[in-house]
Design a protein around this motif. Sequence first.
Motif, PDB file in Angstrom:
ATOM      1  N   ASP A   1       0.836  -1.204   0.000  1.00  0.00           N
ATOM      2  CA  ASP A   1       0.000   0.000   0.000  1.00  0.00           C
ATOM      3  C   ASP A   1       0.872   1.256   0.000  1.00  0.00           C
ATOM      4  N   GLU A   2       1.949   1.226   0.795  1.00  0.00           N
ATOM      5  CA  GLU A   2       2.851   2.382   0.831  1.00  0.00           C
ATOM      6  C   GLU A   2       3.517   2.594  -0.522  1.00  0.00           C
ATOM      7  N   GLN A   3       3.922   1.516  -1.194  1.00  0.00           N
ATOM      8  CA  GLN A   3       4.522   1.633  -2.518  1.00  0.00           C
ATOM      9  C   GLN A   3       3.512   2.202  -3.507  1.00  0.00           C
ATOM     10  N   TRP A   4       2.267   1.754  -3.421  1.00  0.00           N
ATOM     11  CA  TRP A   4       1.224   2.250  -4.324  1.00  0.00           C
ATOM     12  C   TRP A   4       1.015   3.752  -4.114  1.00  0.00           C
ATOM     13  N   GLU A   5       0.945   4.166  -2.846  1.00  0.00           N
ATOM     14  CA  GLU A   5       0.761   5.581  -2.549  1.00  0.00           C
ATOM     15  C   GLU A   5       1.949   6.404  -3.036  1.00  0.00           C
ATOM     16  N   ALA A   6       3.165   5.883  -2.888  1.00  0.00           N
ATOM     17  CA  ALA A   6       4.353   6.598  -3.353  1.00  0.00           C
ATOM     18  C   ALA A   6       4.321   6.750  -4.875  1.00  0.00           C
ATOM     19  N   ARG A   7       3.914   5.712  -5.580  1.00  0.00           N
ATOM     20  CA  ARG A   7       3.827   5.795  -7.055  1.00  0.00           C
ATOM     21  C   ARG A   7       2.737   6.784  -7.474  1.00  0.00           C
ATOM     22  N   GLU A   8       1.621   6.780  -6.753  1.00  0.00           N
ATOM     23  CA  GLU A   8       0.535   7.715  -7.064  1.00  0.00           C
ATOM     24  C   GLU A   8       1.013   9.161  -6.874  1.00  0.00           C
ATOM     25  N   LYS A   9       1.753   9.401  -5.786  1.00  0.00           N
ATOM     26  CA  LYS A   9       2.260  10.740  -5.508  1.00  0.00           C
ATOM     27  C   LYS A   9       3.256  11.166  -6.588  1.00  0.00           C
ATOM     28  N   ALA A  10       4.142  10.274  -6.980  1.00  0.00           N
ATOM     29  CA  ALA A  10       5.117  10.577  -8.023  1.00  0.00           C
ATOM     30  C   ALA A  10       4.418  10.835  -9.352  1.00  0.00           C
ATOM     31  N   ALA A  11       3.378  10.065  -9.651  1.00  0.00           N
ATOM     32  CA  ALA A  11       2.648  10.255 -10.906  1.00  0.00           C
ATOM     33  C   ALA A  11       1.938  11.603 -10.904  1.00  0.00           C
ATOM     34  N   ARG A  12       1.350  12.014  -9.781  1.00  0.00           N
ATOM     35  CA  ARG A  12       0.681  13.321  -9.701  1.00  0.00           C
ATOM     36  C   ARG A  12       1.691  14.457  -9.883  1.00  0.00           C
ATOM     37  N   GLU A  13       2.850  14.323  -9.246  1.00  0.00           N
ATOM     38  CA  GLU A  13       3.882  15.360  -9.374  1.00  0.00           C
ATOM     39  C   GLU A  13       4.362  15.472 -10.816  1.00  0.00           C
TER      40      GLU A  13
END
Length: 172
Positions: free
Chosen positions: A141-153
């Motif tokens: 879940d933490e990896q998914w959230e990190a990827r989502e944050k990177a994709a938004r940025e």
Amino acid sequence: MSDTSEIVDRLAALSDDELVAVLLVATAGRPTLSAVHAALSTSAGADDAVVDGNVSPDTVAPSEHESPSGLGASQQVGGISAVPAVPVPPAGIPMPAELGGYSPGGVPTFESVRDKVEQRFGTAQGMGELDRQTPAGRSADEQWEAREKAARERLDQIRKSLRGNDTETTEP
């Protein structure tokens, strides 16, 4: 027989057993007379239990070692069973249409299919919740959230660069 005294006279002429039998029939199914009916039933049952000591059985039980002649392997005369092989339901008694979630033709019922789907969905949902509770599930879940944050940025950077190019082409 509309005169009450005539009815009373006829009842008085009956023997005790006959009177009890008539009263049992007369009080059956009447809630206000249920205590009378129960008392009559008890007294009728007590009379049946009286056993005369001079009674002897009409038949003699065969000894254990005697083999009756003419009996087949099924212990019936002629080997023919009087009972049908397939149980036949008595007339007037409805049979259940569905046994174990299947129709008499062997087709699953809608309710049984719906129950199975709901059970499988609940199991899958519960397993997903349990997976998120484990350390591996939390790290996923933490990896998914990190990827989502990177994709938004990254998407924000692309939008800013496009806005910057649009302003430069419209100014000259």
